[in-house]
Design a protein around this motif. Structure first.
Motif, PDB file in Angstrom:
ATOM      1  N   SER B  43       0.883  -1.268  -0.144  1.00  0.00           N
ATOM      2  CA  SER B  43       0.037  -0.172  -0.105  1.00  0.00           C
ATOM      3  C   SER B  43       0.591   1.206  -0.076  1.00  0.00           C
ATOM      4  O   SER B  43       1.749   1.252   0.716  1.00  0.00           O
ATOM      5  N   GLY B  44       0.737   2.083  -0.876  1.00  0.00           N
ATOM      6  CA  GLY B  44       1.295   3.372  -0.907  1.00  0.00           C
ATOM      7  C   GLY B  44       2.419   3.395  -1.805  1.00  0.00           C
ATOM      8  O   GLY B  44       3.262   4.264  -1.947  1.00  0.00           O
ATOM      9  N   LYS B  47       1.100   2.091  -7.015  1.00  0.00           N
ATOM     10  CA  LYS B  47       0.254   1.443  -8.131  1.00  0.00           C
ATOM     11  C   LYS B  47      -1.064   2.185  -8.779  1.00  0.00           C
ATOM     12  O   LYS B  47      -1.034   2.177  -9.905  1.00  0.00           O
ATOM     13  N   SER B  48      -1.755   2.677  -7.684  1.00  0.00           N
ATOM     14  CA  SER B  48      -2.625   3.319  -8.431  1.00  0.00           C
ATOM     15  C   SER B  48      -2.487   4.561  -9.280  1.00  0.00           C
ATOM     16  O   SER B  48      -2.916   4.967 -10.187  1.00  0.00           O
ATOM     17  N   THR B  49      -1.422   5.398  -8.778  1.00  0.00           N
ATOM     18  CA  THR B  49      -0.914   6.317  -9.555  1.00  0.00           C
ATOM     19  C   THR B  49      -0.398   6.237 -10.950  1.00  0.00           C
ATOM     20  O   THR B  49      -0.775   6.773 -11.761  1.00  0.00           O
TER      21      THR B  49
END
Ligand SMILES: Nc1ncnc2c1ncn2[C@@H]1O[C@H](COP(=O)(O)OP(=O)(O)OP(=O)(O)O)[C@@H](O)[C@H]1O
Ligand SMILES: [Mg+2]
Lengths: 450, 234
Positions: B43-44, B47-49
């Motif tokens: 998390s952090g 990945k989403s970015t």
């Protein structure tokens, strides 16, 4: 199409949109009702003034009048654009009754009742002699005595609380003593050394109701020659104070006045050698609006004030719509992000909110205008009912010269109010809509992930 | 095999008070047509970015993304909208459906945007049938008129996938599509994705769950803004 669809769905699903509709409807309702009544009162008041003056008037500020020239009157009457001409003598005086210890300051107007009825609304303002202006100054109870017509409020005709005057079947036999101060053409007291005051007795023959309180409360109408004697305008040459003119129906007001003005200028030129040319020079040619400007302006000022107040009301509506949309855009920022993520353009996104605003404006205006019209149609029955039930009256009819509350709905005015309301909604939604379109896709989607 | 999308040396940072948070520190990635790529990481890790940048929902500070050989940083606003609308389909962890529209309308959204009012009305029947067929395929045939809030999480995610596929995009991007679902429902969604991939659909999926990533053909490990390992199944 998609913006419309979404706008309609948002509209249906959000209770706050009904709040906005209610705000717009309320605002529209108030504007429609109040301005319709106000416009009605103003145009009613203007019409009354129009009737009192005629279309055009030649008048002077001087109390001594100006030379009465039969040739000039004949010239006016021969003009194809003129329907009727009526010369009048104006004066001020006091009335009292035999043996009474009171007197009232009055104005008097000397006229030929038939000519004056043709040029102005004088005949229509009478009660007993409405259709017989030639008998206006003939008291029905004493046909051989000199008669006068008295302004309805000065005559003391009583009124019901609904505003209707209660006339006795016959004019009340009243003997009035009218005193005046005759003036020479130079403005000095005439007949110096004899009796400085002219007094004459008249019998009340009829009353006149123009609807203009200032006239109805202080005016006495007399035959022209009588008034002339009272005012001292008979010597050394006959004088008059004003000439009232009515144009043919097909003649425009300004156009008619211009022609009279031209004729007057020419006439003035031909009279340069007249010993009292200065009196002629002081004569002004005015249309009825110019002549009654000071009275009408007071009412129009109130109207302007009201319109201004409602402009403020409009700004408040814009603000309410703005707040509601501002909140909505906040609530719907996730939707905005979603729509952007599947490729909806910024313009289309702004359109969603603008369509939404247009819907609110449209529904609000429709409801408000419909409600306003309905209310106007029933405004008089409602006021009567309120009066009977609760003794409440919008305008105290014993004070104000208003019969029915005017409720003439003007379609153009209604349309303008509607357009303004929709425009106000769009204005209120504009900033939030632009704000919505400018949101960054990821930002909004990320916020809702937290 | 042809490369469908390629990221070249992507950098992305966010201001964090006085400091800046360097999230992506030079990511380079090539994805082949028809492949199934999983991006994993803590998390952090960014990945989403990265996925947002690939889907043109965000812009990199540095580096470029080439889709079918074209650099999307050079796209005009209209071209970017077309790219989001037709070239890629995005599936979010939290479904992101519009509550005011029913299941069928949510699925049709991308097609409505593509066609404009007149075009949509002309093809309305055909498009509605296509959307209904997609939903039918994902087991939602009986729920077309339902609103999203009347559906379970798994059902909503399947609607979101149907919407992402509506315009037949060349590339499907999925950000933790099972992240908000229990394992049974989640595996149902993964089955749908696997089947789509077997049918030729290129997929990039973000997950923090290594077991889920195992089903992909290629796994990209992200750590602290860098790709630390790329493993390929034979
Ligand atoms: N708009 C932003 N402003 C500030 N920081 C941001 C922003 N977007 C992302 N970040 C930060 O960037 C880092 C990476 O975020 P990202 O969402 O890409 O992580 P992730 O790998 O998807 O994590 P998760 O598995 O929790 O979803 C996080 O530390 C996050 O706080
Ligand atoms: Mg993430």
């Amino acid at each position: 199409m998609l913006p419309w669809k979404l706008a309609v769905r948002y509209f249906r699903s959000r209770p706050s949109s009904w709040l906005a509709v209610a705000a717009v409807a309320l605002c529209t309702f108030i504007v429609v009702v109040v301005l319709t009544v106000m416009n009605g009162l103003v145009s009613d008041f203007k019409e009354k003034n129009h009737l009192a003056v005629g279309d055009c008037i030649l008048t002077t500020d001087s109390l001594v009048g100006f030379p009465d020239d039969p040739n000039w009157l004949a010239l006016l009457e021969s003009q194809p654009f003129i329907e009727a001409v009526s010369p009048a003598v104006f004066g001020v005086g006091l009335i009292t009754q035999t043996g009474a210890d009171w007197n009232i300051a009055v104005q008097f107007l000397g006229i030929d009742p038939v000519r004056h009825s043709a040029a102005t609304g004088f005949g229509r303002s009478l009660h007993y002699r409405k259709n017989q202006p030639h008998l206006a100054f003939v008291p029905s109870y004493a046909p051989n005595e000199p008669g006068c017509v008295v302004g309805i409020d000065l005559a003391g005709i009583s009124r019901t609380s609904q505003g209707t005057y209660l006339h006795p079947l016959q004019p009340v036999p009243i003997r009035l003593i009218l005193s005046s101060f005759p003036l020479t053409p130079r403005g000095a007291m005439a007949r110096g050394g004899t009796d400085l005051v002219n007094s004459k007795t008249y019998y009340l023959a009829d009353d006149s109701h123009t609807g203009i309180p200032q006239i109805d409360g202080s005016m006495i109408y007399l035959p022209l020659e009588e008034a002339r004697l009272l005012a001292g305008m008979d010597s050394p040459f006959p004088r008059i104070s004003s000439i009232h003119i009515r144009f043919k129906p097909s003649v425009g007001l300004q156009e008619g006045v211009e022609q009279v003005r031209k004729l007057w200028t020419e006439y003035l030129d031909s009279r340069r050698n007249h010993p009292y040319f200065n009196l002629l020079e002081a004569v002004r040619v005015q249309n009825w609006l110019e002549n009654r400007r000071s009275r009408i302006a007071a009412v129009e000022k109130e109207q302007t004030m009201l319109i201004f107040l409602f402009l403020m009301l409009g700004i408040i509506t814009v603000f309410i719509v703005f707040v509601i949309f501002y909140m909505l855009v906040g609530h719907k920022s996730k939707d905005i992000g979603i729509l952007q993520s599947i490729g909806m353009s910024k313009i289309k996104i702004a359109q969603v909110f603008l369509h939404f605003a247009a819907l609110i404006g449209f529904c609000g205006t429709l409801l408000g205008a419909a409600g306003g019209c309905l209310f106007l149609v029933y405004i008089n029955p409602i006021e009567n009912w309120l009066f009977e039930r609760f003794d409440f009256q919008l305008w105290d009819r014993t004070i104000y010269a208003i019969g029915q509350i005017p409720n003439q709905i003007q379609p153009v005015f209604l349309l303008n109010v509607g357009l303004a309301a929709v425009a106000a909604c769009l204005a209120g939604a504009l900033i939030p809509a632009v704000q919505a379109a400018r949101k960054e896709t990821v930002e909004v989607l990320r916020v809702s992930q937290v | 095999m042809k490369t469908i999308i390629e990221a070249k040396n992507i950098h992305k940072s966010y201001p964090m008070g006085k400091q800046t948070l360097h999230v992506l520190k030079g990511i380079s990635l090539k994805v082949q047509t028809g492949s199934f790529t999983a991006i994993v990481g803590a998390s952090g890790s960014g990945k989403s970015t990265l996925l947002h940048i690939l889907g043109a929902l965000d812009k990199p500070d540095n580096g470029s993304v080439e889709f079918e050989g074209k650099n999307i940083s050079n796209f005009s606003a209209a071209q970017l909208n077309r790219y989001r609308n037709q070239s890629v389909g995005f599936v979010f962890q939290f479904y992101h459906l519009l509550n005011e529209l029913n299941v069928l309308e949510n699925t049709l959204l991308p097609a409505m945007i593509t066609n404009g009012p007149t075009g949509y009305l002309k093809k309305k029947k055909e498009l509605q049938e296509a959307a209904a067929a997609l939903l039918e395929r994902f087991g939602l045939g009986g729920r077309l008129r339902h609103r999203p809030y009347e559906l379970s999480g798994g059902e909503r995610q399947r609607v979101a996938i149907a919407r992402a596929l509506m315009n037949k995009p060349a590339l499907l991007l999925a950000d933790e599509p099972t992240g908000n679902l229990d394992s049974k429902t989640g595996s149902g969604i993964l089955d749908v994705l696997k089947e789509l991939n077997r049918g030729g659909q290129t997929i990039i999926m973000v997950t923090h769950d290594l077991r889920i990533a195992q089903m992909a053909g290629e796994i990209v490990h992200l750590e602290d803004g860098r790709i630390v390992e790329t493993s390929k199944k034979s």
